[in-house]
Scaffold this motif. Structure first.
Motif, PDB file in Angstrom:
ATOM      1  N   UNK A  64       0.839  -1.210   0.000  1.00  0.00           N
ATOM      2  CA  UNK A  64       0.000   0.000   0.000  1.00  0.00           C
ATOM      3  C   UNK A  64       0.872   1.256   0.000  1.00  0.00           C
ATOM      4  N   UNK A  65       2.142   1.108   0.347  1.00  0.00           N
ATOM      5  CA  UNK A  65       3.054   2.254   0.380  1.00  0.00           C
ATOM      6  C   UNK A  65       3.852   2.370  -0.908  1.00  0.00           C
ATOM      7  N   UNK A  66       4.109   3.602  -1.347  1.00  0.00           N
ATOM      8  CA  UNK A  66       4.857   3.810  -2.590  1.00  0.00           C
ATOM      9  C   UNK A  66       6.304   3.362  -2.474  1.00  0.00           C
ATOM     10  N   UNK A  67       6.892   3.487  -1.296  1.00  0.00           N
ATOM     11  CA  UNK A  67       8.297   3.096  -1.136  1.00  0.00           C
ATOM     12  C   UNK A  67       8.446   1.592  -1.321  1.00  0.00           C
ATOM     13  N   UNK A  68       7.578   0.824  -0.659  1.00  0.00           N
ATOM     14  CA  UNK A  68       7.635  -0.631  -0.804  1.00  0.00           C
ATOM     15  C   UNK A  68       7.326  -1.049  -2.234  1.00  0.00           C
ATOM     16  N   UNK A  69       6.368  -0.387  -2.856  1.00  0.00           N
ATOM     17  CA  UNK A  69       6.022  -0.718  -4.231  1.00  0.00           C
ATOM     18  C   UNK A  69       7.212  -0.473  -5.163  1.00  0.00           C
ATOM     19  N   UNK A  70       7.920   0.623  -4.934  1.00  0.00           N
ATOM     20  CA  UNK A  70       9.078   0.930  -5.782  1.00  0.00           C
ATOM     21  C   UNK A  70      10.168  -0.125  -5.636  1.00  0.00           C
ATOM     22  N   UNK A  71      10.387  -0.587  -4.420  1.00  0.00           N
ATOM     23  CA  UNK A  71      11.432  -1.581  -4.183  1.00  0.00           C
ATOM     24  C   UNK A  71      11.030  -2.934  -4.766  1.00  0.00           C
ATOM     25  N   UNK A  72       9.773  -3.322  -4.590  1.00  0.00           N
ATOM     26  CA  UNK A  72       9.299  -4.579  -5.181  1.00  0.00           C
ATOM     27  C   UNK A  72       9.353  -4.488  -6.707  1.00  0.00           C
ATOM     28  N   UNK A  73       9.002  -3.344  -7.229  1.00  0.00           N
ATOM     29  CA  UNK A  73       9.067  -3.129  -8.680  1.00  0.00           C
ATOM     30  C   UNK A  73      10.489  -3.321  -9.190  1.00  0.00           C
ATOM     31  N   UNK A  74      11.465  -2.801  -8.459  1.00  0.00           N
ATOM     32  CA  UNK A  74      12.871  -2.979  -8.819  1.00  0.00           C
ATOM     33  C   UNK A  74      13.239  -4.457  -8.821  1.00  0.00           C
TER      34      UNK A  74
END
Length: 495
Positions: A362-372
């Motif tokens: 739900x957080x953008x930071x976690x999403x960015x890291x998972x996306x990476x």
């Protein structure tokens, strides 16, 4: 003589499917001709073929000596097909279904009918029925076009989840050679939703059979074009030049397995096209943060971060990764439309990944890291953990602490420092709030609309879309992590 009531044939499989691909080609818009289909069947099964209506009129092929009573039994529907043989001749008659009248397809050959020949006759009768109906009924023609459009969408959905083998198999029947290339470009043409069907038809006309043209299932004003041909770019630019309300974004050339990445690039370029005089833009290759990271460390961290998924069966793991990749680029609703599944299925798959990885998506930071991690995994299959006993958090911190990445991040975010409104602070707070303008506004003591305006004004400065989820936004998040403006998320498997 033997009669059949069901009229159903068996599907051709394996090596016998070659004739089926040729038959499907006759459903292409430029090849819909009953006479050509009859001629094709004659050559395929080495036989004399006749198609006649219930009044005995020869529609296509060569006139054959047929028993009138037997023909009447078939055209009236008493039996669906019949077979007759002698020493010199083997005859098959099949009823051809059509909305307003009936026809009989007669095939006479010297050799007995083997399974391949029998299946070819049965399926050809079905194709002829479709063509006759399409020619005689506008509504049936529309259904045929809709079915073809559904096939195009199915091919795109297969490409989006990297199933290029299945995509090529489906495409081969209707568009031979279209996906034979290893690479392709993706284009997105934007129009008013009410004009999209017309624009899609124009895209088909201009690209002919050299491109896969799909009405975007997620965005009502978008037409997606996938093509390995260089000439497609010029054809689409010419189309846009002739319509003042059209915009075109295109990707750089990517492998077919990276169609989803290419689509994201095209959408990103489309945003830039709105500010260009010619209303077109090509995705600008720029320095991506993952290219500035230590390759060995990136591979090791990725493998360690996604290790909890390694316990799953291969097909389940691939399905979860493909869904998560699209789910991070789009909303759950739009990702579901692209994949052809329900939004609840998308959410369930992503929640499973979230649980396995221990990451709060739900957080953008976690999403960015998972996306990476997910996108690195696609380019580096089979990576093995590196870094000894260091845990995922330590590896991630080292990964983001490289001097090249930090310099890039400082230069990128430093572009915002000249604005006296301090949009950099607003952007940082908005990211920390999960992209929620209301929560960011409360933290900053300003109106939510002001937060949105600050974020929107940062888009042309950073040359990235921020208000829509996707690669552009996640790169900006990684830049904040690299300079230490945001805390690292709790993410990855324990050591």
């Amino acid at each position: 003589m033997a009669g059949r009531e069901d009229g159903k044939g068996q599907k051709a499989t394996g090596a016998d499917g070659a004739w089926a691909a040729e038959l499907l080609e006759h459903l292409r818009p430029a090849a819909r001709d009953v006479r050509r289909v009859v001629a094709w069947l004659s050559g395929t099964v080495d036989a004399a073929v006749a198609l006649q209506d219930d009044a005995g009129n020869l529609i296509a092929g060569d006139r054959l000596p047929l028993d009138d009573g037997l023909v009447a039994d078939i055209t009236t529907g008493r039996i669906a097909s019949a077979a007759w043989e002698s020493r010199e001749r083997h005859l098959r008659l099949v009823r051809v279904e059509q909305a307003t009248r009936s026809y009989v397809l007669a095939v006479s050959r010297a050799a007995p009918f083997d399974r391949r020949a029998a299946d070819a006759v049965t399926h050809t009768a079905q194709v002829i029925g479709l063509l006759l109906t399409a020619h005689g009924s506008a509504a049936a023609g529309q259904r045929l076009r809709r079915a073809t459009a559904d096939l195009r969408l199915a091919i795109l959905q297969l490409l989006m989840v990297e199933d290029t083998v299945a995509a090529r198999r489906v495409a081969a029947g209707l568009w031979p050679g279209l996906l034979d290339a290893d690479t392709a470009c993706v284009y997105v043409v934007e129009s008013a939703p009410c004009a999209r069907d017309r624009i899609a038809r124009e895209c088909l006309d201009r690209t002919r059979d050299d491109a896969l043209v799909v009405r975007c299932p997620a965005m009502s004003g978008h037409v997606i074009v996938v093509s390995p041909r260089d000439a497609t770019a010029g054809a689409l630019r010419s189309l846009v030049a002739g319509h003042r309300d059209l915009f075109l974004g295109s990707s750089v050339r990517q492998s077919l397995a990276r169609t989803a990445t290419a689509y994201g690039q095209a959408v990103s370029a489309l945003a830039v096209a709105h500010f260009r005089p010619d209303r077109t833009a090509v995705y600008a290759e720029r320095t991506h943060p993952e290219r500035l990271m230590d390759p060995a460390l990136l591979r090791g961290w990725t493998a360690r971060a996604l290790r909890p998924l390694d316990t799953l069966p291969h097909h389940t793991r691939a399905e979860l990764l493909a869904t998560t990749r699209l789910g991070l680029e789009f909303t759950a609703v739009n990702a579901a439309k692209v994949l052809g599944v329900s939004r609840n299925t998308v959410r369930a798959r992503m929640e499973r990944v979230e649980t396995l990885l221990g990451a709060d998506l739900t957080g953008l930071v976690a999403r960015a890291v998972v996306h990476l991690a997910v996108n690195t995994q696609i380019g580096l299959p089979g990576s093995r953990p590196a870094g000894g006993t260091r845990d995922g958090g330590t590896l991630l911190a080292e990964l983001l602490a490289g001097s090249a990445l930090r310099t890039w991040a400082q230069d990128l975010l430093g572009r915002l420092d000249a604005d006296a409104r301090n949009p950099r602070r607003t952007l940082r707070t908005w990211i920390a709030a999960g992209g929620n303008a209301e929560r960011a506004a409360q933290a900053l003591g300003m109106h939510a609309q002001t937060v949105r305006e600050h974020v929107r004004s940062a888009e042309p400065v950073l040359e990235r879309r921020l208000l829509a989820a996707g690669t552009d936004l996640y790169e900006v998040v990684l830049a904040h992590l690299a300079v230490g403006d945001l805390d690292l998320p709790v993410f990855g498997a324990p050591a």
